[in-house]
Write an enzyme that holds these catalytic residues in place. Structure first.
Site, PDB file in Angstrom:
ATOM      1  N   SER A 108      46.308  45.422  17.894  1.00  0.00           N
ATOM      2  CA  SER A 108      47.689  45.816  18.380  1.00  0.00           C
ATOM      3  C   SER A 108      48.246  46.953  17.318  1.00  0.00           C
ATOM      4  O   SER A 108      49.070  47.738  17.916  1.00  0.00           O
ATOM      5  CB  SER A 108      48.776  44.755  18.274  1.00  0.00           C
ATOM      6  OG  SER A 108      48.691  44.060  17.218  1.00  0.00           O
ATOM      7  N   CYS A 109      47.803  46.804  16.165  1.00  0.00           N
ATOM      8  CA  CYS A 109      48.020  48.039  15.472  1.00  0.00           C
ATOM      9  C   CYS A 109      47.527  49.561  15.945  1.00  0.00           C
ATOM     10  O   CYS A 109      48.237  50.470  16.092  1.00  0.00           O
ATOM     11  CB  CYS A 109      47.770  48.075  13.936  1.00  0.00           C
ATOM     12  SG  CYS A 109      46.011  48.666  13.795  1.00  0.00           S
ATOM     13  N   GLY A 110      46.317  49.276  16.708  1.00  0.00           N
ATOM     14  CA  GLY A 110      45.958  50.578  17.069  1.00  0.00           C
ATOM     15  C   GLY A 110      45.249  51.660  16.147  1.00  0.00           C
ATOM     16  O   GLY A 110      45.998  52.318  15.537  1.00  0.00           O
TER      17      GLY A 110
END
Lengths: 270, 270
Positions: A108-110
């Site tokens: 989700s941090c990408g």
């Protein structure tokens, strides 16, 4: 110069020459950067890798981890900087439960947007206190022998990585061993955590192998100001050490070592 | 004998003694087994580790990966064989998005129930064809020099792992390098996958480091019958090689090597 190699300044400490030398030179580092693997717009995994042959890595990871079996299933692999997106034939079903290992991670941090170092900043890591502790050059040179003597008791296999925690006076406090270098560090930090001894801001950490981003990250979050390794650091290990003011030492063996970040804590014997 | 070490039979090939010796002896291996980490009954990660200090590993992983910050938050860590379950204080919120890295993996296979080797069987891996290809002992001894000569072109860093694919006649077909040894193998297998050359059932794979379960798994799924390494294998690497009939060679250097599984493909020069 291939993109897999980065040139950085390094300070060499060498007591084997007649007059101990302390010179700043250029050194070559293996580049380490995250690669985000996606399939059908779904994040599959992040792996820390050396850039180059990213399409091969994306294809190989998917095959060896059991996500795809036939090369005809792969319609396209698009690589852009640190992302590799695989397009599969629409007829292909991916059974994540049928993979050889269950390996997929969320991201989700990408990685593509936010860097690994920024993720550490967001986790609350700050700059380590400057100039402390002060460590004698000769003390650093004594660490490998102490770690090896301690490790020799346990490691008859040649297959175990060691992590040793030393006081600023050079006393070996704790050793942990594991097939995975990150596990050896986690065991050591875990012991300190359970004993309520964190942050380890007056200690040195020495590891038997090479230094990756992962190890520097674990040391930074534990507040360890000096990390020394028998082997080479990666580019991202050095960048992370510089960002957080950690003293990063590599190739510590045969009475020599290189400093890749923050020599300010080292008292030269010259 | 600590639980971190396993004794196994090994066949040593050594050309440095006057008459080449081929002897079966006992050797010590570092134990590698999966550890399933759970928190609040939720699977967090699986890590391949050496058993021992599992509670420390569980605590250290959670701290260094940013899941918990205070030791008081950890109420209890229950370890049973290959699982470590952490109980956190009910007041503690775990913010998976706030971790230093996004690292959690699902583990629907359940390491606790099903073994890593069974997972490979379920992925369709079968026993490698017996006795083929036939490889001369001297050919095996020639591999490290060929790999090193090829690697020397690229690796000025001391930080890159190499994986080399050799024909059964000892010709170096392909080399890939990476900071991660698993990535080097994935790049190499990925190239073969994209070229439609799998399975690699007439090839040898040589790697520059140690051999873990992960590398043997990647070789098995690619159909590679012979895996050789400069360093030591782990216990699970040997078990997996035995299960799938792979010839597993370790400590291949200085004109010597050890065979940990399936000597049937090797033609001795005695």
């Amino acid at each position: 110069m291939p993109s897999s190699i980065l040139t950085v300044p390094v300070r060499r400490f060498d007591s084997t020459v007649h007059v101990p030398s302390l010179s700043e030179e250029q050194d070559f580092l293996a580049v380490e950067e995250p690669l985000q693997l996606t399939v059908r717009n779904r994040d599959l995994a992040i792996t820390m890798r050396t850039p180059g042959n990213d399409a091969e890595l994306a294809a190989g990871f998917r095959f060896t981890e059991g996500f795809v079996r036939q090369s005809s299933a792969v319609v396209d692999i698009k690589c852009s900087r640190n992302c590799a997106a695989v397009t599969l034939d629409t007829g292909i079903e991916i059974d994540l439960n049928g993979t050889a290992r269950n390996f997929y991670m969320t991201s989700s941090c990408g990685v593509c947007g936010k860097t690994s170092i920024e993720a550490l900043e967001n986790a609350g890591c700050t700059f380590l206190p400057r100039g402390i502790p002060r460590i004698q050059e000769s003390l650093i040179r004594s660490l490998p022998t102490k770690l090896r003597e301690s490790q020799a008791v346990f490691d008859r296999t040649g297959g175990l990585h060691a992590a040793g925690l030393f006081s600023a006076q050079g006393e070996l406090i704790l050793v942990r061993e594991d097939v995975g270098r990150h596990n050896a560090v986690d065991k050591l930090v875990g012991r300190a955590f359970l004993d309520g001894r964190l942050p380890l801001d007056d200690y040195l950490l020495m590891v038997s192998g090479r230094t990756s981003f992962e190890l520097v990250q674990k040391a930074v979050i534990s507040g360890i100001p000096v990390l020394a390794a028998v082997g080479a650091p990666s580019s991202l290990a050095v960048k992370t050490a510089l960002r957080f003011g950690m003293t990063l030492i590599g190739f510590l063996r045969d009475d020599r070592f290189n400093v890749y970040a923050d020599t300010g804590r080292i008292l030269s014997s010259k």
